[in-house]
Design a protein around this motif. Structure first.
Motif, PDB file in Angstrom:
ATOM      1  N   GLN A  34      19.857  -9.633  24.286  1.00 52.23           N
ATOM      2  CA  GLN A  34      20.298 -10.099  23.119  1.00 52.23           C
ATOM      3  C   GLN A  34      20.351 -11.632  22.942  1.00 52.23           C
ATOM      4  OE1 GLN A  34      24.373  -8.430  22.613  1.00 52.23           O
ATOM      5  NE2 GLN A  34      24.251  -9.292  20.539  1.00 52.23           N
ATOM      6  N   TYR A  35      20.793 -12.148  23.975  1.00 51.05           N
ATOM      7  CA  TYR A  35      20.675 -13.608  23.784  1.00 51.05           C
ATOM      8  C   TYR A  35      19.578 -14.389  24.280  1.00 51.05           C
ATOM      9  CZ  TYR A  35      25.743 -12.734  22.712  1.00 51.05           C
ATOM     10  OH  TYR A  35      26.803 -12.036  21.923  1.00 51.05           O
ATOM     11  N   GLN A  36      18.585 -13.584  24.595  1.00 58.30           N
ATOM     12  CA  GLN A  36      17.315 -14.213  25.291  1.00 58.30           C
ATOM     13  C   GLN A  36      17.305 -15.493  26.127  1.00 58.30           C
ATOM     14  OE1 GLN A  36      14.091 -13.071  24.194  1.00 58.30           O
ATOM     15  NE2 GLN A  36      15.431 -11.525  23.430  1.00 58.30           N
ATOM     16  N   ARG A  37      18.306 -15.115  27.126  1.00 54.40           N
ATOM     17  CA  ARG A  37      18.683 -15.879  28.265  1.00 54.40           C
ATOM     18  C   ARG A  37      18.494 -14.912  29.681  1.00 54.40           C
ATOM     19  NH1 ARG A  37      18.144 -19.498  25.147  1.00 54.40           N
ATOM     20  NH2 ARG A  37      19.868 -20.589  24.233  1.00 54.40           N
ATOM     21  N   LEU A  38      17.594 -15.529  30.504  1.00 56.40           N
ATOM     22  CA  LEU A  38      17.486 -14.892  31.885  1.00 56.40           C
ATOM     23  C   LEU A  38      17.153 -13.495  31.902  1.00 56.40           C
ATOM     24  CD1 LEU A  38      20.372 -17.017  33.415  1.00 56.40           C
ATOM     25  CD2 LEU A  38      17.973 -17.511  33.629  1.00 56.40           C
ATOM     26  N   VAL A  39      16.258 -12.994  31.191  1.00 58.16           N
ATOM     27  CA  VAL A  39      16.186 -11.389  31.052  1.00 58.16           C
ATOM     28  C   VAL A  39      15.423 -10.942  32.200  1.00 58.16           C
ATOM     29  CG1 VAL A  39      14.799  -9.987  29.592  1.00 58.16           C
ATOM     30  CG2 VAL A  39      15.859 -11.622  28.384  1.00 58.16           C
ATOM     31  N   ASN A  40      14.640 -11.668  32.715  1.00 58.45           N
ATOM     32  CA  ASN A  40      13.773 -11.149  33.911  1.00 58.45           C
ATOM     33  C   ASN A  40      14.652 -11.186  35.277  1.00 58.45           C
ATOM     34  OD1 ASN A  40      11.384 -10.696  32.756  1.00 58.45           O
ATOM     35  ND2 ASN A  40      10.589 -12.718  33.152  1.00 58.45           N
ATOM     36  N   PRO A  41      15.469 -12.039  35.602  1.00 58.50           N
ATOM     37  CA  PRO A  41      16.466 -11.847  36.828  1.00 58.50           C
ATOM     38  C   PRO A  41      17.557 -10.991  36.403  1.00 58.50           C
ATOM     39  CG  PRO A  41      16.100 -14.375  35.787  1.00 58.50           C
ATOM     40  CD  PRO A  41      15.457 -13.624  34.813  1.00 58.50           C
ATOM     41  N   ALA A  42      17.904 -10.683  35.114  1.00 58.53           N
ATOM     42  CA  ALA A  42      18.865  -9.506  34.931  1.00 58.53           C
ATOM     43  C   ALA A  42      18.393  -8.298  34.992  1.00 58.53           C
ATOM     44  CB  ALA A  42      19.345  -9.785  33.475  1.00 58.53           C
ATOM     45  N   LEU A  43      17.052  -8.112  34.869  1.00 54.99           N
ATOM     46  CA  LEU A  43      16.377  -6.913  34.807  1.00 54.99           C
ATOM     47  C   LEU A  43      16.071  -6.564  36.468  1.00 54.99           C
ATOM     48  CD1 LEU A  43      14.836  -4.563  33.984  1.00 54.99           C
ATOM     49  CD2 LEU A  43      12.788  -5.873  33.649  1.00 54.99           C
ATOM     50  N   GLY A  44      15.798  -7.801  37.265  1.00 49.95           N
ATOM     51  CA  GLY A  44      15.523  -7.433  38.419  1.00 49.95           C
ATOM     52  C   GLY A  44      16.887  -7.177  39.272  1.00 49.95           C
TER      53      GLY A  44
END
Length: 66
Positions: A34-44
């Protein structure tokens, strides 16, 4: 073992252990997108937590059931 220290009933101790062993929610990933911040680390982090829970949760259920 820590859940049994305060003298909790076995059902309450089991519920505490199972809730603690559950995988992380996807809320962190949803907020990251939603905020376009640290998407890949959050997904991981969510994926890793889910994989770890899949291996540790059966062990925790076995320990609590004893």
């Amino acid at each position: 073992m820590l859940a049994r220290l305060p003298g909790l009933p076995p059902i309450a101790a089991g519920a505490i252990v199972l809730f603690a062993a559950m995988p992380p929610g996807a809320n962190a990933y949803i907020f990251a997108v939603q905020y376009q911040r640290l998407v890949n680390p959050a997904l991981g982090a969510v994926a890793l937590g889910t994989l770890l829970a899949a291996t540790t949760l059966p062990v925790m259920v076995w320990v609590v059931a004893r």
